[in-house]
Design a protein around this motif. Structure first.
Motif, PDB file in Angstrom:
ATOM      1  N   GLY A 100       0.785  -1.222   0.000  1.00 56.68           N
ATOM      2  CA  GLY A 100       0.000   0.000   0.000  1.00 56.68           C
ATOM      3  C   GLY A 100       0.815   1.269   0.000  1.00 56.68           C
ATOM      4  O   GLY A 100       0.257   2.371  -0.052  1.00 56.68           O
ATOM      5  N   SER A 101       2.141   1.135   0.056  1.00 53.58           N
ATOM      6  CA  SER A 101       3.001   2.314   0.153  1.00 53.58           C
ATOM      7  C   SER A 101       3.365   2.850  -1.231  1.00 53.58           C
ATOM      8  O   SER A 101       3.738   2.080  -2.123  1.00 53.58           O
ATOM      9  N   THR A 102       3.291   4.167  -1.381  1.00 46.89           N
ATOM     10  CA  THR A 102       3.729   4.812  -2.622  1.00 46.89           C
ATOM     11  C   THR A 102       5.068   5.510  -2.444  1.00 46.89           C
ATOM     12  O   THR A 102       5.546   6.182  -3.360  1.00 46.89           O
ATOM     13  N   ARG A 103       5.680   5.349  -1.282  1.00 47.78           N
ATOM     14  CA  ARG A 103       6.952   6.009  -1.003  1.00 47.78           C
ATOM     15  C   ARG A 103       8.081   5.357  -1.789  1.00 47.78           C
ATOM     16  O   ARG A 103       8.045   4.161  -2.094  1.00 47.78           O
ATOM     17  N   HIS A 132      11.630   3.750  -1.741  1.00 48.54           N
ATOM     18  CA  HIS A 132      12.291   3.007  -0.660  1.00 48.54           C
ATOM     19  C   HIS A 132      13.816   3.103  -0.701  1.00 48.54           C
ATOM     20  O   HIS A 132      14.487   2.390   0.036  1.00 48.54           O
ATOM     21  N   GLY A 133      14.338   3.961  -1.550  1.00 46.41           N
ATOM     22  CA  GLY A 133      15.786   4.049  -1.706  1.00 46.41           C
ATOM     23  C   GLY A 133      16.293   3.186  -2.840  1.00 46.41           C
ATOM     24  O   GLY A 133      17.357   3.432  -3.402  1.00 46.41           O
ATOM     25  N   LYS A 134      15.537   2.150  -3.176  1.00 48.54           N
ATOM     26  CA  LYS A 134      15.774   1.278  -4.327  1.00 48.54           C
ATOM     27  C   LYS A 134      14.422   0.985  -4.977  1.00 48.54           C
ATOM     28  O   LYS A 134      13.383   1.042  -4.312  1.00 48.54           O
ATOM     29  N   PHE A 135      14.452   0.659  -6.256  1.00 52.96           N
ATOM     30  CA  PHE A 135      13.249   0.159  -6.913  1.00 52.96           C
ATOM     31  C   PHE A 135      13.144  -1.324  -6.570  1.00 52.96           C
ATOM     32  O   PHE A 135      14.081  -2.093  -6.814  1.00 52.96           O
ATOM     33  N   ILE A 136      12.019  -1.743  -5.998  1.00 56.71           N
ATOM     34  CA  ILE A 136      11.889  -3.090  -5.441  1.00 56.71           C
ATOM     35  C   ILE A 136      11.269  -4.038  -6.460  1.00 56.71           C
ATOM     36  O   ILE A 136      10.195  -3.767  -7.008  1.00 56.71           O
ATOM     37  N   VAL A 137      11.943  -5.160  -6.685  1.00 56.51           N
ATOM     38  CA  VAL A 137      11.423  -6.251  -7.508  1.00 56.51           C
ATOM     39  C   VAL A 137      11.086  -7.393  -6.557  1.00 56.51           C
ATOM     40  O   VAL A 137      11.957  -7.864  -5.817  1.00 56.51           O
ATOM     41  N   HIS A 138       9.829  -7.834  -6.559  1.00 61.27           N
ATOM     42  CA  HIS A 138       9.396  -8.779  -5.535  1.00 61.27           C
ATOM     43  C   HIS A 138       8.336  -9.722  -6.078  1.00 61.27           C
ATOM     44  O   HIS A 138       7.837  -9.577  -7.196  1.00 61.27           O
ATOM     45  N   GLY A 139       8.001 -10.703  -5.240  1.00 64.55           N
ATOM     46  CA  GLY A 139       6.921 -11.647  -5.508  1.00 64.55           C
ATOM     47  C   GLY A 139       6.028 -11.730  -4.289  1.00 64.55           C
ATOM     48  O   GLY A 139       5.584 -10.727  -3.769  1.00 64.55           O
ATOM     49  N   HIS A 140       5.715 -12.967  -3.838  1.00 67.69           N
ATOM     50  CA  HIS A 140       5.024 -13.263  -2.580  1.00 67.69           C
ATOM     51  C   HIS A 140       3.515 -13.108  -2.647  1.00 67.69           C
ATOM     52  O   HIS A 140       2.780 -13.921  -2.071  1.00 67.69           O
ATOM     53  N   THR A 141       3.013 -12.072  -3.305  1.00 71.82           N
ATOM     54  CA  THR A 141       1.576 -11.834  -3.385  1.00 71.82           C
ATOM     55  C   THR A 141       1.124 -12.034  -4.828  1.00 71.82           C
ATOM     56  O   THR A 141       1.470 -11.230  -5.699  1.00 71.82           O
ATOM     57  N   PRO A 142       0.379 -13.104  -5.124  1.00 67.19           N
ATOM     58  CA  PRO A 142       0.027 -13.399  -6.525  1.00 67.19           C
ATOM     59  C   PRO A 142      -0.796 -12.299  -7.171  1.00 67.19           C
ATOM     60  O   PRO A 142      -1.704 -11.722  -6.558  1.00 67.19           O
ATOM     61  N   VAL A 143      -0.460 -12.012  -8.427  1.00 67.67           N
ATOM     62  CA  VAL A 143      -1.181 -11.040  -9.256  1.00 67.67           C
ATOM     63  C   VAL A 143      -1.426 -11.676 -10.618  1.00 67.67           C
ATOM     64  O   VAL A 143      -0.711 -12.596 -11.021  1.00 67.67           O
ATOM     65  N   PRO A 144      -2.435 -11.215 -11.371  1.00 71.84           N
ATOM     66  CA  PRO A 144      -2.753 -11.845 -12.660  1.00 71.84           C
ATOM     67  C   PRO A 144      -1.676 -11.657 -13.722  1.00 71.84           C
ATOM     68  O   PRO A 144      -1.553 -12.457 -14.637  1.00 71.84           O
ATOM     69  N   HIS A 145      -0.911 -10.583 -13.606  1.00 72.94           N
ATOM     70  CA  HIS A 145       0.133 -10.270 -14.581  1.00 72.94           C
ATOM     71  C   HIS A 145       1.167  -9.400 -13.882  1.00 72.94           C
ATOM     72  O   HIS A 145       0.893  -8.843 -12.800  1.00 72.94           O
ATOM     73  N   PRO A 146       2.378  -9.252 -14.430  1.00 75.37           N
ATOM     74  CA  PRO A 146       3.374  -8.400 -13.788  1.00 75.37           C
ATOM     75  C   PRO A 146       2.793  -7.025 -13.470  1.00 75.37           C
ATOM     76  O   PRO A 146       2.202  -6.375 -14.322  1.00 75.37           O
ATOM     77  N   PHE A 202       3.273  -3.346 -12.408  1.00 74.55           N
ATOM     78  CA  PHE A 202       4.215  -2.234 -12.373  1.00 74.55           C
ATOM     79  C   PHE A 202       3.682  -1.074 -11.531  1.00 74.55           C
ATOM     80  O   PHE A 202       2.538  -0.654 -11.692  1.00 74.55           O
ATOM     81  N   HIS A 203       4.540  -0.538 -10.663  1.00 73.77           N
ATOM     82  CA  HIS A 203       4.243   0.669  -9.891  1.00 73.77           C
ATOM     83  C   HIS A 203       5.465   1.589  -9.975  1.00 73.77           C
ATOM     84  O   HIS A 203       6.528   1.194 -10.432  1.00 73.77           O
ATOM     85  N   ASP A 204       5.300   2.827  -9.497  1.00 77.74           N
ATOM     86  CA  ASP A 204       6.406   3.774  -9.548  1.00 77.74           C
ATOM     87  C   ASP A 204       7.591   3.334  -8.697  1.00 77.74           C
ATOM     88  O   ASP A 204       8.731   3.690  -8.993  1.00 77.74           O
ATOM     89  N   ASN A 205       7.316   2.555  -7.640  1.00 80.31           N
ATOM     90  CA  ASN A 205       8.389   2.202  -6.697  1.00 80.31           C
ATOM     91  C   ASN A 205       8.685   0.708  -6.628  1.00 80.31           C
ATOM     92  O   ASN A 205       9.556   0.289  -5.865  1.00 80.31           O
ATOM     93  N   ARG A 206       7.961  -0.108  -7.428  1.00 83.87           N
ATOM     94  CA  ARG A 206       8.146  -1.551  -7.319  1.00 83.87           C
ATOM     95  C   ARG A 206       7.509  -2.253  -8.505  1.00 83.87           C
ATOM     96  O   ARG A 206       6.706  -1.670  -9.239  1.00 83.87           O
TER      97      ARG A 206
END
Length: 244
Positions: free
Chosen positions: A193-196, A198-212, A214-218
């Motif tokens: 839920g964060s739009t901040r 984080h000092g790095k652009f975060i590439v992550h998994g863990h929470t399933p989504v229908p497709h990749p 993309f957000h401004d920070n991750r």
């Protein structure tokens, strides 16, 4: 082989070092068949687009839910040695490690898909009367030394250029070098839920989504492979992300 998507650029222009490409693979969850296809795509892409430094990063959750956890670790152990792949720890690997160490009980692991993993090692409960301790011993006896070494090589995060690769995410407002390892493996809502920045652009998994996603920070590349049949791999080069 699936067609590749259009290139997408990062709004904040996060970038990798020159002559570097990172291939990053989302949550596999026992789908060795999809992993083999993905490895083929990575190898084919490198042949067609050679680059000086090619880094493979796997975001964790290799086991549970899908049918072939043991085969997935076999495949990744080879990539780790031959390609110096970066294999991150997911929360499911953490549960496996804790179960083997006796610090987590079977009842904690079972609800998140432990049975297919146990079966892949030939350690399925044979009856309702078998104790968790007996099952733990059975799994430990069947667990190859190479797989124990693989678990020992897992990292909680990996940074390259302006990108940070992590299984679940980071806690907002906490410096990257002060993150709690448990958050890196388990966090959801506070991070998602964060739009901040984080000092790095975060590439992550863990929470399933229908497709990749993309957000401004991750970017989230867990596309629920065990259930959807889609294992996502992205190739990052410069400021661009290409979905293979």
């Amino acid at each position: 082989m699936r067609a590749r998507s259009a290139i997408q650029s990062q709004p904040k222009a996060a970038t990798l070092p020159a002559d570097t490409r990172v291939y990053c693979v989302g949550d596999i969850h026992g789908r060795a068949d999809l992993l083999m296809e993905t490895l083929g795509r990575i190898d084919d892409d490198q042949r067609r687009r050679p680059i000086r430094y090619a880094i493979e990063v796997y975001l964790g959750d290799y086991i549970d839910r899908g049918p072939d956890s043991r085969d997935v670790i076999d495949l990744l152990a080879v990539r780790l040695v031959r390609n110096r792949a970066i294999c991150l720890r997911g929360n499911h690997e953490a549960l496996l490690e804790a179960f083997l160490a006796g610090s987590v009980e079977l009842e904690t692991w079972l609800p998140v898909g432990a049975l297919p993993t146990l079966a892949s090692y030939g350690a399925s409960p044979r009856s309702r009367t078998g104790s968790a301790a007996e099952l733990r011993r059975s799994l430990a006896d069947a667990f190859p030394r190479t797989h124990r070494l693989f678990l020992q090589c897992l990292r909680n995060s990996f940074c390259c250029g302006d990108f940070m690769f992590v299984h679940a995410g980071v806690r907002p407002d906490v410096p990257i070098d002060a993150q709690d390892p448990r958050d890196l493996l388990w966090i959801r809502d506070e991070f998602l839920g964060s739009t901040r920045h984080h000092g790095k652009f975060i590439v992550h998994g863990h929470t399933p989504v229908p497709h990749p996603d993309f957000h401004d920070n991750r970017i989230n590349i867990d596309t629920g492979a065990w259930r959807s049949g889609t294992l996502t791999c992205i190739a990052i080069e410069g400021t661009q992300i290409l979905v293979l």
